[in-house]
Motif scaffolding. Structure first.
Motif, short mmCIF file in Angstrom:
data_model
loop_
_atom_site.label_atom_id
_atom_site.label_comp_id
_atom_site.label_asym_id
_atom_site.label_seq_id
_atom_site.Cartn_x
_atom_site.Cartn_y
_atom_site.Cartn_z
N THR A 270 -12.22 -10.44 -0.80
CA THR A 270 -11.96 -10.10 -2.21
C THR A 270 -11.75 -8.60 -2.40
O THR A 270 -10.84 -8.19 -3.12
N ALA A 271 -12.56 -7.79 -1.73
CA ALA A 271 -12.50 -6.34 -1.94
C ALA A 271 -11.16 -5.75 -1.46
O ALA A 271 -10.77 -4.66 -1.89
N VAL A 272 -10.46 -6.46 -0.60
CA VAL A 272 -9.15 -5.99 -0.15
C VAL A 272 -8.03 -6.60 -0.99
O VAL A 272 -7.09 -5.92 -1.41
N PHE A 273 -8.13 -7.91 -1.25
CA PHE A 273 -6.98 -8.62 -1.83
C PHE A 273 -6.93 -8.64 -3.35
O PHE A 273 -5.89 -8.90 -3.93
N LYS A 274 -8.07 -8.39 -4.02
CA LYS A 274 -8.04 -8.44 -5.49
C LYS A 274 -7.54 -7.10 -6.01
O LYS A 274 -8.17 -6.06 -5.79
N GLY A 275 -6.39 -7.13 -6.65
CA GLY A 275 -5.80 -5.87 -7.13
C GLY A 275 -4.79 -5.35 -6.12
O GLY A 275 -4.12 -6.15 -5.46
N ASN A 276 -4.71 -4.04 -5.99
CA ASN A 276 -3.71 -3.44 -5.11
C ASN A 276 -4.27 -3.27 -3.70
O ASN A 276 -5.22 -2.51 -3.47
N ILE A 277 -3.66 -3.97 -2.76
CA ILE A 277 -4.20 -4.02 -1.39
C ILE A 277 -4.26 -2.64 -0.74
O ILE A 277 -5.28 -2.24 -0.18
N ALA A 278 -3.15 -1.91 -0.82
CA ALA A 278 -3.12 -0.59 -0.15
C ALA A 278 -4.15 0.35 -0.78
O ALA A 278 -4.85 1.08 -0.06
N ASP A 279 -4.27 0.33 -2.09
CA ASP A 279 -5.27 1.19 -2.77
C ASP A 279 -6.69 0.79 -2.36
O ASP A 279 -7.54 1.65 -2.10
N ASN A 280 -6.94 -0.53 -2.32
CA ASN A 280 -8.28 -0.99 -1.94
C ASN A 280 -8.64 -0.54 -0.53
O ASN A 280 -9.73 -0.05 -0.28
N ILE A 281 -7.69 -0.71 0.39
CA ILE A 281 -7.97 -0.33 1.78
C ILE A 281 -8.22 1.16 1.87
O ILE A 281 -9.15 1.61 2.55
N SER A 282 -7.41 1.93 1.18
CA SER A 282 -7.61 3.37 1.31
C SER A 282 -8.96 3.79 0.70
O SER A 282 -9.66 4.63 1.27
N TYR A 283 -9.36 3.15 -0.39
CA TYR A 283 -10.68 3.45 -0.97
C TYR A 283 -11.80 3.10 0.01
O TYR A 283 -12.70 3.90 0.29
N LEU A 284 -11.74 1.87 0.56
CA LEU A 284 -12.81 1.40 1.45
C LEU A 284 -12.89 2.25 2.72
O LEU A 284 -13.97 2.61 3.18
N LYS A 285 -11.71 2.61 3.25
CA LYS A 285 -11.72 3.42 4.48
C LYS A 285 -12.25 4.82 4.23
O LYS A 285 -12.89 5.43 5.09
N GLU A 286 -11.99 5.33 3.04
CA GLU A 286 -12.49 6.66 2.69
C GLU A 286 -14.03 6.63 2.65
O GLU A 286 -14.68 7.55 3.16
N VAL A 287 -14.58 5.57 2.07
CA VAL A 287 -16.05 5.45 2.05
C VAL A 287 -16.58 5.39 3.48
O VAL A 287 -17.57 6.05 3.82
N LEU A 288 -15.91 4.62 4.33
CA LEU A 288 -16.38 4.48 5.72
C LEU A 288 -16.29 5.81 6.45
O LEU A 288 -17.17 6.17 7.24
N LYS A 289 -15.24 6.56 6.16
CA LYS A 289 -15.07 7.86 6.82
C LYS A 289 -16.22 8.79 6.42
O LYS A 289 -16.83 9.44 7.27
N ASN A 290 -16.54 8.80 5.15
CA ASN A 290 -17.62 9.68 4.67
C ASN A 290 -18.99 9.25 5.14
O ASN A 290 -19.91 10.05 5.21
N ALA A 291 -19.12 7.94 5.44
CA ALA A 291 -20.43 7.43 5.87
C ALA A 291 -20.68 7.68 7.35
O ALA A 291 -21.79 7.55 7.83
N SER A 292 -19.62 8.03 8.09
CA SER A 292 -19.80 8.14 9.55
C SER A 292 -20.13 9.58 9.97
O SER A 292 -19.95 10.51 9.23
#
Ligand code: DX5
Ligand code: ZN
Length: 219
Positions: free
Chosen positions: A197-219
């Motif tokens: 859901t977090a990837v496919f609901k709404g804009n896929i590219a925007d969702n992925i970039s948001y989620l990856k940004e969080v992962l980048k900051n968490a590492s």
């Protein structure tokens, strides 16, 4: 950094090819593919013909999650349609070791999954045979459920065991991941994070970039 594995269970199947290619263009490596048999879980999703179709236009790692009773019956078929890794549930296999060996013998990456109510103890004896352990963070069968927080304890435990025993498996979490809790999963030590859901609901590219940004900051 934890890797993202979008789950196509949440896709719009009328536009599946385009949605997968949008994901691939973001540089995402893993595609999570949920196969449900209506026996191990109440629902039925899709099977070999769909995987064969999408394989033609994707080079991503096909992470095939079999929510299927006695998956040993179908391993060769999933290899033939293009699976790269196959995850089987400990709760669904009468001979787990044999099933994992067969996956390996087919040249695929073997992985074992545990349901929220199944303890890590149930898979201790196969941890040296698997490339990945999938910790279900919801009861399998449906997308869009809420993550069960105590399942993250199993991630931490699996991380400790991996270190103590000098093993190399990846740890994957599956179910209920969203923009708010993805950081907790990453910090708990997950290597691969499934998100439908977090990837496919709404804009896929925007969702992925948001989620990856969080992962980048968490590492
Ligand atoms: C649930 C599946 C999950 C599901 C995740 O049985 O194994 O992979 O697609 O979906 P979300 O991220 O929406 O919980
Ligand atoms: Zn899954």
């Amino acid at each position: 950094m934890s890797q993202l594995a979008p789950s196509i269970l949440a896709a719009d199947f009328n536009r599946l090819g385009g949605q997968i290619s949008t994901i691939e263009k973001t540089g995402t490596e893993y595609l999570h593919i949920d196969v449900m048999d209506g026996m191990f879980v109440p629902s039925i999703s899709f099977g070999m013909p769909l995987i064969e179709s999408i394989r033609k236009e994707s080079n991503m790692f096909f992470d095939v999650h079999l929510m299927v009773e006695e998956p040993a019956r179908y391993l060769k078929e999933f290899k033939d349609v293009g699976a790269d890794g196959i995850t089987v549930h400990v709760e669904a296999c009468s001979d787990l070791k044999r099933t994992l060996c067969s996956i390996k013998e087919l040249g695929l990456k073997p992985a074992v999954a545990i349901n929220p109510n199944t303890s890590v103890e149930e898979v201790l004896s196969v941890l040296d045979m698997v490339e990945m352990v999938l910790v279900m963070s919801v009861h399998p069968g449906f997308g869009g459920q809420k993550l069960i927080p105590k399942t993250l304890d199993k991630v931490r435990r699996l991380k400790d065991i991996r270190r103590e025993r000098g093993l190399k498996y990846n740890i994957e979490i599956d179910g209920g991941i969203n923009r708010e809790n993805i950081k907790d999963a990453s910090i708990a030590g997950v290597d691969i994070i499934v998100a439908g859901t977090a990837v496919f609901k709404g804009n896929i590219a925007d969702n992925i970039s948001y989620l990856k940004e969080v992962l980048k900051n968490a590492s």
